[in-house]
Design an enzyme around this catalytic site. Structure first.
Site, PDB file in Angstrom:
ATOM      1  N   HIS A 145      15.515   0.351 -66.253  1.00 58.85           N
ATOM      2  CA  HIS A 145      14.569   0.583 -65.157  1.00 58.85           C
ATOM      3  C   HIS A 145      14.108  -0.723 -64.509  1.00 58.85           C
ATOM      4  CE1 HIS A 145      13.099   4.255 -63.494  1.00 58.85           C
ATOM      5  NE2 HIS A 145      13.011   4.870 -64.650  1.00 58.85           N
ATOM      6  N   ASP A 415      32.419  12.198 -57.774  1.00 63.09           N
ATOM      7  CA  ASP A 415      33.829  12.582 -57.907  1.00 63.09           C
ATOM      8  C   ASP A 415      34.669  11.313 -57.883  1.00 63.09           C
ATOM      9  OD1 ASP A 415      36.407  13.508 -57.710  1.00 63.09           O
ATOM     10  OD2 ASP A 415      36.074  14.737 -55.921  1.00 63.09           O
TER      11      ASP A 415
END
EC number: 2.3.1.-
Length: 478
Positions: A145, A415
């Protein structure tokens, strides 16, 4: 060499990791399914747009951290490939991708960012695990983070996937302007307004009140802090489950609460879900006495029982500040929703749920540019204060929780050339004894309702699973 000072927003929970696993099925039984060489080659190309992920964390002064990016000597991401002969895709699918069905070692990091063997905290960890008989791939990706929030995380993942897909098809990527990302922390200052709105009393108290123990933690280097916090995180034992709330059930709840809210009010799915989770959690366990001894040092007002439940909701404020750039750094404002315990403890009904949800809505509606600016100023003026929420949560383990809505993240878009993931989830390192609820999209999108990945202490989880109203709405996936 470029030096990027982290902003006050970056420092909130900066030491925690963002660890997701993406599950890809080899539906066509391709021999070269998601080839590692292509994954690796496209990764280096993708990092040209995300150079901060090859940087090194450095503490420059108390509470101030920079990322040093040296193109000639990058902090190499940890990318590895393994083969798991013992687990087939079909086994994972039959278990609905339950954590206990995963092969051992999917996650290569823990919940806290710690130093690797070379002494540096890696800003990108990748594990490509191939399943038995080449039936599929589990792609584990972690980014601390320190450098991104969820928006930045998924921006990188999807950019990497697009890069590999284009390389495989020997096509040029879409125009450069569309794929331009910004990690310039100076952007924030340019969008902050001149006016300031008052912070709520609790936030002002948490960040404005000195605490010797947690302020000392802010003095530590990221590697020392990570080593220390990882030891305490390893001691936490909790129980986690994945629940699903169908779209039809959510729509019905919206209808049922309508008679109990003002005609002008509009409750979101998230308002209702936060209220539902809060009520179910508070009803799940008896409230203990206030802490004594060592833990009492962390908490002002020793000996006073807690009267309210506090829900911390991280809010993405890009929209509120009207940020035009595709900014990938942290821009989350942790809003505190305070509700009397007695109110949440009332048996859940459409009426009591509506009251709790209205309180959530009113808290979230306070988010405005002036409030964001005031929050930024408070952390900037008190560089060690970003660790102070730890003291609050450590002493209110049964009356505070975090809920984070991730339904807007494009989780199912990555993808790499062989299809989109069938399932995406946080990894078991998310589980702990502190209560956290991640509201996640389903593979079917909005029509599929939402997943709620919920982790809590064992006693509370047993109570949650017995809650009549909760069980009437949710399906337990695992």
């Amino acid at each position: 060499m470029e030096s990027i000072p982290l902003s006050p927003f970056d420092l909130q929970g900066s030491f925690s990791n963002i660890p997701y696993a993406f599950f890809y099925e080899n539906t066509q039984s391709e021999n070269d399914f998601m080839p590692f060489d292509f994954l690796k080659g496209s990764l280096w190309a993708s990092l040209q747009r995300f150079p901060i992920l090859t940087g090194r964390l450095r503490a420059r002064s108390t509470g101030h951290i920079v990322v040093e990016v040296d193109a000639g000597n990058p902090n190499q991401p940890d990318i590895r490939e393994t083969l798991c002969d013992s687990v087939h895709w079909s086994q994972l699918k039959e278990s609905s991708f339950a954590w206990d069905a995963w092969p051992a070692g999917v996650a290569t990091v823990g919940p806290v960012a710690t130093a690797a063997a070379d002494g540096e905290i890696k800003l990108l960890n990748i594990h490509v695990m191939r399943l038995a008989q080449n039936s599929g791939v589990i792609l584990f990706i972690n980014i601390p983070h320190y450098v991104v929030d969820g928006v930045g995380y998924f921006a990188f993942i999807n950019h990497w996937a697009e890069t590999m897909r284009m390389q495989q098809q020997q096509q040029e990527q879409e125009n450069e302007a569309r794929s331009r990302f910004s990690f310039d922390r100076g952007i924030i200052q340019r969008y902050l307004p001149t006016e300031r709105a008052p912070l709520d009393p609790l936030t002002a108290s948490i960040y404005g009140q000195r605490n010797l123990l947690v302020d000392w933690l802010a003095w530590l280097s990221p590697t020392t802090l990570g080593g220390l916090l990882s030891k305490t995180a390893a001691m936490a034992r909790g129980e986690a489950h994945l629940f699903r709330i169908p779209r039809a059930s959510l729509d019905q709840v919206h209808k049922d609460v309508q008679p109990y809210i003002p005609a002008s009010a509009r409750l979101s799915d998230n308002d209702l879900l936060v209220a539902l989770i809060s009520k179910t959690y508070i009803q799940s366990q008896p409230q203990p006495k206030p802490p004594t001894g060592f833990l009492s040092w962390l908490r002002p007002g020793q000996g006073q029982p807690e009267s309210h439940c506090t829900v911390r909701i991280p809010c993405d404020v890009r929209r509120h500040l009207k940020v035009r750039e595709r900014y990938t750094g942290n821009l989350l404002l942790g809003m505190m929703v305070r509700t009397p315990l007695a109110e949440l403890a009332r048996p859940t009904s459409s009426e009591t749920l509506a009251a709790a949800a209205l309180n959530v809505r009113q808290s979230i509606e306070r988010v405005q540019p002036g409030l964001v600016a005031a929050y930024h100023d408070l952390i900037q003026a008190n560089p060690t204060s970003h660790m102070r929420p730890l003291a609050f949560t450590a002493t209110r383990t049964t009356t505070s929780l975090v809920t984070t809505s991730q339904v807007r993240f494009p989780m199912y878009e990555a993808d790499f050339g062989s299809g989109k993931p069938c399932f995406v989830c946080l990894t078991p390192v998310f589980a702990g004894s502190y209560t956290m609820a991640a509201i996640l999209p389903t593979p079917e999108g909005r029509e599929g309702g939402v997943y709620v990945l919920l982790t809590s202490n064992v006693e509370a989880m047993q109570g949650i699973k017995k809650n009549q109203y909760w069980n009437g709405l949710v399906e337990i996936i695992w």
